[in-house]
Design a protein around this motif. Structure first.
Motif, PDB file in Angstrom:
ATOM      1  N   VAL A  62       0.844  -1.190   0.000  1.00 18.46           N
ATOM      2  CA  VAL A  62       0.000   0.000   0.000  1.00 18.46           C
ATOM      3  C   VAL A  62       0.880   1.240   0.000  1.00 18.46           C
ATOM      4  N   LYS A  63       0.523   2.199  -0.848  1.00 22.32           N
ATOM      5  CA  LYS A  63       1.166   3.510  -0.820  1.00 22.32           C
ATOM      6  C   LYS A  63       0.062   4.533  -0.594  1.00 22.32           C
ATOM      7  N   ILE A  64       0.271   5.373   0.406  1.00 25.81           N
ATOM      8  CA  ILE A  64      -0.709   6.399   0.735  1.00 25.81           C
ATOM      9  C   ILE A  64      -0.029   7.758   0.616  1.00 25.81           C
ATOM     10  N   VAL A  65      -0.698   8.664  -0.075  1.00 26.94           N
ATOM     11  CA  VAL A  65      -0.250  10.050  -0.142  1.00 26.94           C
ATOM     12  C   VAL A  65      -1.236  10.847   0.702  1.00 26.94           C
ATOM     13  N   MET A  66      -0.705  11.544   1.702  1.00 34.11           N
ATOM     14  CA  MET A  66      -1.568  12.302   2.607  1.00 34.11           C
ATOM     15  C   MET A  66      -1.022  13.703   2.808  1.00 34.11           C
ATOM     16  N   THR A  67      -1.836  14.520   3.453  1.00 28.29           N
ATOM     17  CA  THR A  67      -1.427  15.874   3.788  1.00 28.29           C
ATOM     18  C   THR A  67      -1.858  16.161   5.209  1.00 28.29           C
ATOM     19  N   LEU A  68      -1.687  17.381   5.630  1.00 27.84           N
ATOM     20  CA  LEU A  68      -2.115  17.844   6.942  1.00 27.84           C
ATOM     21  C   LEU A  68      -2.980  19.082   6.750  1.00 27.84           C
ATOM     22  N   THR A  69      -3.741  19.436   7.773  1.00 32.52           N
ATOM     23  CA  THR A  69      -4.567  20.640   7.657  1.00 32.52           C
ATOM     24  C   THR A  69      -3.703  21.885   7.508  1.00 32.52           C
ATOM     25  N   ALA A  70      -2.486  21.841   8.066  1.00 31.34           N
ATOM     26  CA  ALA A  70      -1.541  22.950   7.951  1.00 31.34           C
ATOM     27  C   ALA A  70      -0.125  22.399   8.065  1.00 31.34           C
ATOM     28  N   PRO A  71       0.835  22.962   7.332  1.00 32.69           N
ATOM     29  CA  PRO A  71       2.211  22.466   7.403  1.00 32.69           C
ATOM     30  C   PRO A  71       2.798  22.486   8.819  1.00 32.69           C
ATOM     31  N   GLY A  72       2.354  23.404   9.660  1.00 32.17           N
ATOM     32  CA  GLY A  72       2.880  23.495  11.022  1.00 32.17           C
ATOM     33  C   GLY A  72       2.130  22.647  12.025  1.00 32.17           C
ATOM     34  N   CYS A  73       1.347  21.698  11.566  1.00 32.41           N
ATOM     35  CA  CYS A  73       0.569  20.822  12.454  1.00 32.41           C
ATOM     36  C   CYS A  73       1.497  20.179  13.494  1.00 32.41           C
ATOM     37  N   PRO A  74       1.118  20.226  14.778  1.00 35.15           N
ATOM     38  CA  PRO A  74       1.998  19.711  15.829  1.00 35.15           C
ATOM     39  C   PRO A  74       2.306  18.213  15.727  1.00 35.15           C
ATOM     40  N   VAL A  75       1.457  17.457  15.053  1.00 31.93           N
ATOM     41  CA  VAL A  75       1.692  16.012  14.940  1.00 31.93           C
ATOM     42  C   VAL A  75       2.206  15.626  13.553  1.00 31.93           C
ATOM     43  N   ALA A  76       2.742  16.585  12.814  1.00 29.21           N
ATOM     44  CA  ALA A  76       3.222  16.337  11.446  1.00 29.21           C
ATOM     45  C   ALA A  76       4.210  15.185  11.378  1.00 29.21           C
TER      46      ALA A  76
END
Length: 122
Positions: free
Chosen positions: A62-76
């Motif tokens: 499996v390959k997953i491409v994901m993002t975050l709500t904001a680049p500075g997300c504390p759990v990045a």
């Protein structure tokens, strides 16, 4: 070819690659994605629209491409690992690779109707 042509995808090319929805493990992988939550938002990352693409090959990698709500997300730094752990628990999955991207940038329009309802946007 000028610089603007190199950076912009060809017309008609989707900004987010399509997922392998016809693979037998696809729905199980989606359910695993739905078990992962952004600690600051009471909605799972799949319904938030943070999981852009799920691809599965014939060997169940499996390959997953994901993002975050904001680049500075504390759990990045942690969220890709949480997602990989969740998907690795799916019976039959051989390997999981989670890639982070910020292109295209996440927007509230990427949330499912369920997420919008949960967060009071509908």
């Amino acid at each position: 070819m000028d610089a603007s042509t190199q950076q912009n995808p060809a017309e008609g090319t989707p900004l987010i690659a399509p997922s392998t929805t016809d693979h037998p493990l696809y729905e199980s992988v989606v359910e695993a994605c739905r078990s992962v939550y952004d600690p600051e938002i009471p909605v799972n990352i799949y319904d938030l629209g943070l999981v852009y693409t799920i691809t599965l090959d014939e060997e169940n990698a499996v390959k997953i491409v994901m993002t975050l709500t904001a680049p500075g997300c504390p759990v990045a730094g942690e969220m890709p690992g949480w997602l990989a752990d969740a998907v690795n628990s799916v019976a039959g999955v051989k390997d999981v690779d989670v890639e982070m991207t910020f292109d295209p940038q996440w927007g509230m329009d990427m949330m499912s109707d369920e997420a919008r309802l949960e967060l009071g946007f509908m």
